[in-house]
Design a protein around this motif. Structure first.
Motif, PDB file in Angstrom:
ATOM      1  N   ARG A 165       1.071  -1.095   0.108  1.00 12.76           N
ATOM      2  CA  ARG A 165      -0.093   0.210   0.337  1.00 12.76           C
ATOM      3  C   ARG A 165       0.931   1.067   0.182  1.00 12.76           C
ATOM      4  N   PHE A 166       1.778   1.016   0.796  1.00 15.55           N
ATOM      5  CA  PHE A 166       3.270   2.287   0.882  1.00 15.55           C
ATOM      6  C   PHE A 166       4.138   2.453  -0.360  1.00 15.55           C
ATOM      7  N   PRO A 167       4.590   1.480  -1.160  1.00 20.55           N
ATOM      8  CA  PRO A 167       5.836   1.002  -1.610  1.00 20.55           C
ATOM      9  C   PRO A 167       6.677   2.636  -1.703  1.00 20.55           C
ATOM     10  N   GLY A 168       7.126   2.359  -1.245  1.00 20.04           N
ATOM     11  CA  GLY A 168       9.220   3.713  -1.102  1.00 20.04           C
ATOM     12  C   GLY A 168       8.670   4.356  -0.040  1.00 20.04           C
ATOM     13  N   SER A 169       7.768   4.504   0.831  1.00 18.31           N
ATOM     14  CA  SER A 169       7.982   5.712   2.022  1.00 18.31           C
ATOM     15  C   SER A 169       8.761   5.487   2.714  1.00 18.31           C
ATOM     16  N   SER A 170       8.347   6.446   3.497  1.00 17.84           N
ATOM     17  CA  SER A 170       9.842   6.787   4.221  1.00 17.84           C
ATOM     18  C   SER A 170       9.366   6.365   5.926  1.00 17.84           C
ATOM     19  N   TRP A 171       8.399   5.958   6.030  1.00 12.75           N
ATOM     20  CA  TRP A 171       7.499   5.832   7.479  1.00 12.75           C
ATOM     21  C   TRP A 171       7.766   7.118   8.406  1.00 12.75           C
ATOM     22  N   THR A 172       8.108   7.967   7.796  1.00 13.53           N
ATOM     23  CA  THR A 172       8.225   8.779   8.386  1.00 13.53           C
ATOM     24  C   THR A 172       7.172   9.526  10.098  1.00 13.53           C
ATOM     25  N   GLY A 173       5.533   8.788   9.885  1.00 15.18           N
ATOM     26  CA  GLY A 173       4.938   9.461  10.431  1.00 15.18           C
ATOM     27  C   GLY A 173       4.500   7.867  11.610  1.00 15.18           C
ATOM     28  N   ALA A 174       5.419   6.262  11.256  1.00 14.48           N
ATOM     29  CA  ALA A 174       5.384   5.664  11.602  1.00 14.48           C
ATOM     30  C   ALA A 174       6.840   4.544  12.055  1.00 14.48           C
ATOM     31  N   PRO A 175       7.478   5.310  12.348  1.00 20.78           N
ATOM     32  CA  PRO A 175       9.256   5.372  12.467  1.00 20.78           C
ATOM     33  C   PRO A 175       9.503   3.047  12.370  1.00 20.78           C
ATOM     34  N   GLU A 176       8.704   2.111  13.479  1.00 23.85           N
ATOM     35  CA  GLU A 176       8.853   1.429  13.455  1.00 23.85           C
ATOM     36  C   GLU A 176       8.496   0.845  12.605  1.00 23.85           C
ATOM     37  N   LEU A 177       7.328   0.780  11.024  1.00 22.64           N
ATOM     38  CA  LEU A 177       7.001   0.032  10.868  1.00 22.64           C
ATOM     39  C   LEU A 177       7.400   0.785   9.731  1.00 22.64           C
ATOM     40  N   LYS A 178       8.751   0.452   9.378  1.00 22.95           N
ATOM     41  CA  LYS A 178       9.880   0.739   8.118  1.00 22.95           C
ATOM     42  C   LYS A 178      10.504  -0.040   7.819  1.00 22.95           C
ATOM     43  N   GLY A 179      10.184  -0.808   6.529  1.00 25.61           N
ATOM     44  CA  GLY A 179      11.342  -2.037   5.794  1.00 25.61           C
ATOM     45  C   GLY A 179      10.015  -3.621   6.504  1.00 25.61           C
TER      46      GLY A 179
END
Length: 390
Positions: A165-179
Motif C-alpha cells: 500500500r505504501f511502496p517506497g514510503s519513508s515511514w516518517t509517521g510510523a518509524p517502527e513499521l519501516k522495512g
C-alpha cells in the motif's frame, strides 16, 4: 535473520543466571484485547524474576530483577506514513487496524530509602534499568478470513495480485513499521518513586508520586535505528477510602468498602522517531491521545469491594471509571513540518471482577469512547473472560 538469532541468545543469557541461582517470580499484569476473542483470553502478560540480593542499606530494600513484558497488541495507524499527517483530520480509504507481537525486557536495579508505616516498602525508591524492545507488525487477524476483508493496512489487491500500500514510503509517521515492519530498540531508564500510599487491598489511603526518564537515541547498541526519543513520564496517584465495614470475627477483612482513586499522568516526549508504544496515554479504549510533545491523562474511579471471603485475596469488585486525555504542543513524527495541536479525548466505563485467592480472576468490562480525537466517532466495546496468574 542473524540479528534475531543474536537477540534471542542475548535474552537467554540474561535470564539463564536466574535459573542457576534460584529467584523470586511473580506476575505483574495480565492483559486482554477486546478485538481478540472479545477479550476472553489473555493476549499479553508482564512478569518478573528477582535475583537474591542482600540489602545494601539495613532495613531498606535492594532489588536486582529481570522483567519481561510480551504478547499481542492491536494498534491503529494514526499518522500518514509518508509525512506524518494525522489521519483522523483528513480522508483515508483503507483500514487502519493492525496487529503487533512484542517483547520488552528491563534489567533493573532499585534501592529503597527512608521508612514508612509499611515494613514491606520504602518511602523513596531510586532505580536504573537497561531496556530492550522487539516488535513485529502484521495485518489484523481478520484480514482475508471474512467476506469482503480484501484490504489491509500494509497490503492491497490490484488486478487480483497483492501489492504494497505504501511502496517506497519513508515511514516518517510510523518509524517502527519501516522495512520489514520488524524493529529492536534499546534504552536506558532512571526514576524515583515516593510512596506514601497505605494499600490494604480493599482499602487505600494516601499518595504516590513517580517520575521516570527514558533515553533511546538511534545510536544505542543493538538498535535498528527506528527510534530516537527522550520521554519524561510523571505520575501522581491519590486514594481515599470513603467507607469500610470490617468483619467482627476477623478485623483484617472487610464486608464492604468504597475507595476513590485518581491517577494523573504527564509525559513530555522529545524526538524525531517516536514509536507507537511511547505515544498516547493510559485511557480506556483504542482512542489514544494524539502523538504530541505534551500528553496529559487522568483516570478518576470509584471501586466497590467486598465481601472478602475467608481471605484478603478473594473478593468481588465493581469499578466505575472516567478517563480524560489531552495532546498538546508539537505533533511528533511530522518530519520537517511544524504542526501544533490541542486535542481532548474522553471515555468512561464499568469493570466487574471476582478474584479467587489472588490467582484466578473472572472479569467483565464495558466502556464507551465518547470523545474521539479530531471528531472520530464514539463507540462502545466490551470484553469478558478469565485470567490466571501465579
Amino acid at each position: 535473520m542473524r540479528k534475531k538469532i543474536f537477540l534471542l541468545l542475548l535474552s537467554l543469557m540474561l535470564s539463564a543466571p536466574a535459573f542457576a541461582i534460584g529467584f523470586g517470580y511473580h506476575v505483574f499484569e495480565i492483559r486482554t484485547e477486546p478485538e481478540f476473542s472479545q477479550g476472553v483470553f489473555p493476549t499479553s502478560v508482564k512478569y518478573q524474576f528477582n535475583f537474591p540480593m542482600p540489602d545494601f542499606i539495613e532495613d531498606r530494600r535492594t532489588v536486582l530483577a529481570f522483567r519481561l513484558d510480551n504478547g499481542l497488541a492491536y494498534r491503529t495507524l494514526r499518522q500518514n506514513p509518508d509525512d506524518g499527517a494525522i489521519l483522523a483530520k483528513g480522508s483515508y480509504e483503507f483500514p487502519r487496524e493492525y496487529t503487533v507481537l512484542f517483547d520488552e525486557f528491563n534489567l533493573f536495579f532499585a534501592q529503597g530509602f527512608l521508612d514508612t508505616r509499611d515494613d514491606e516498602k520504602d518511602l523513596l525508591t531510586a532505580f536504573l534499568s537497561i531496556d530492550g524492545r522487539f516488535e513485529n507488525a502484521y495485518e489484523r487477524l481478520s484480514w482475508l478470513t471474512a467476506p469482503g476483508e480484501m484490504e489491509g493496512v500494509f497490503n492491497t489487491f490490484e488486478s487480483g495480485s497483492k501489492a504494497e500500500r505504501f511502496p517506497g514510503s519513508s515511514w516518517t509517521g510510523a518509524p517502527e513499521l519501516k522495512g520489514s515492519r520488524s524493529m529492536f530498540q534499546t534504552s536506558l531508564t532512571a526514576g524515583l518513586i515516593l510512596d506514601w500510599l497505605d494499600d490494604d487491598v480493599t482499602r487505600r489511603d494516601g499518595v504516590r508520586l513517580a517520575s521516570y526518564l527514558r533515553l533511546s537515541p538511534s545510536w544505542m547498541p543493538l538498535s535498528t535505528g527506528s527510534a530516537s526519543f527522550i520521554v519524561s513520564w510523571n505520575e501522581l496517584e491519590l486514594s481515599k477510602t470513603l467507607y469500610s465495614a470490617g468483619q467482627e470475627r476477623r478485623s483484617e477483612l472487610s464486608w464492604f468498602s468504597i475507595v476513590l482513586d485518581d491517577k494523573l499522568t504527564y509525559r513530555y516526549i522529545y524526538g524525531d522517531k517516536v514509536p507507537s508504544y511511547v505515544q498516547g496515554g493510559d485511557i480506556w479504549g483504542d482512542g489514544d491521545v494524539p502523538n504530541a510533545s505534551h500528553v496529559i491523562t487522568n483516570r478518576l474511579s470509584v471501586s466497590f469491594y467486598g465481601p472478602q471471603i475467608n481471605s484478603r485475596d478473594s473478593y468481588p469488585t465493581i469499578t466505575f471509571f472516567w478517563d480524560l486525555g489531552a495532546g498538546i504542543g508539537k505533533v511528533l513524527n511530522r518530519g520537517s513540518i511544524n504542526e501544533g495541536i490541542f486535542e481532548i479525548v474522553g471515555s468512561y466505563g464499568i469493570r466487574a471482577e471476582f478474584l479467587i485467592l489472588g490467582i484466578v480472576e473472572l472479569y467483565y468490562e464495558i466502556g464507551c469512547s465518547y470523545d474521539g480525537a479530531f471528531g472520530e466517532p464514539s463507540y462502545v466495546e466490551q470484553s469478558f473472560g478469565v485470567t490466571v496468574g501465579i
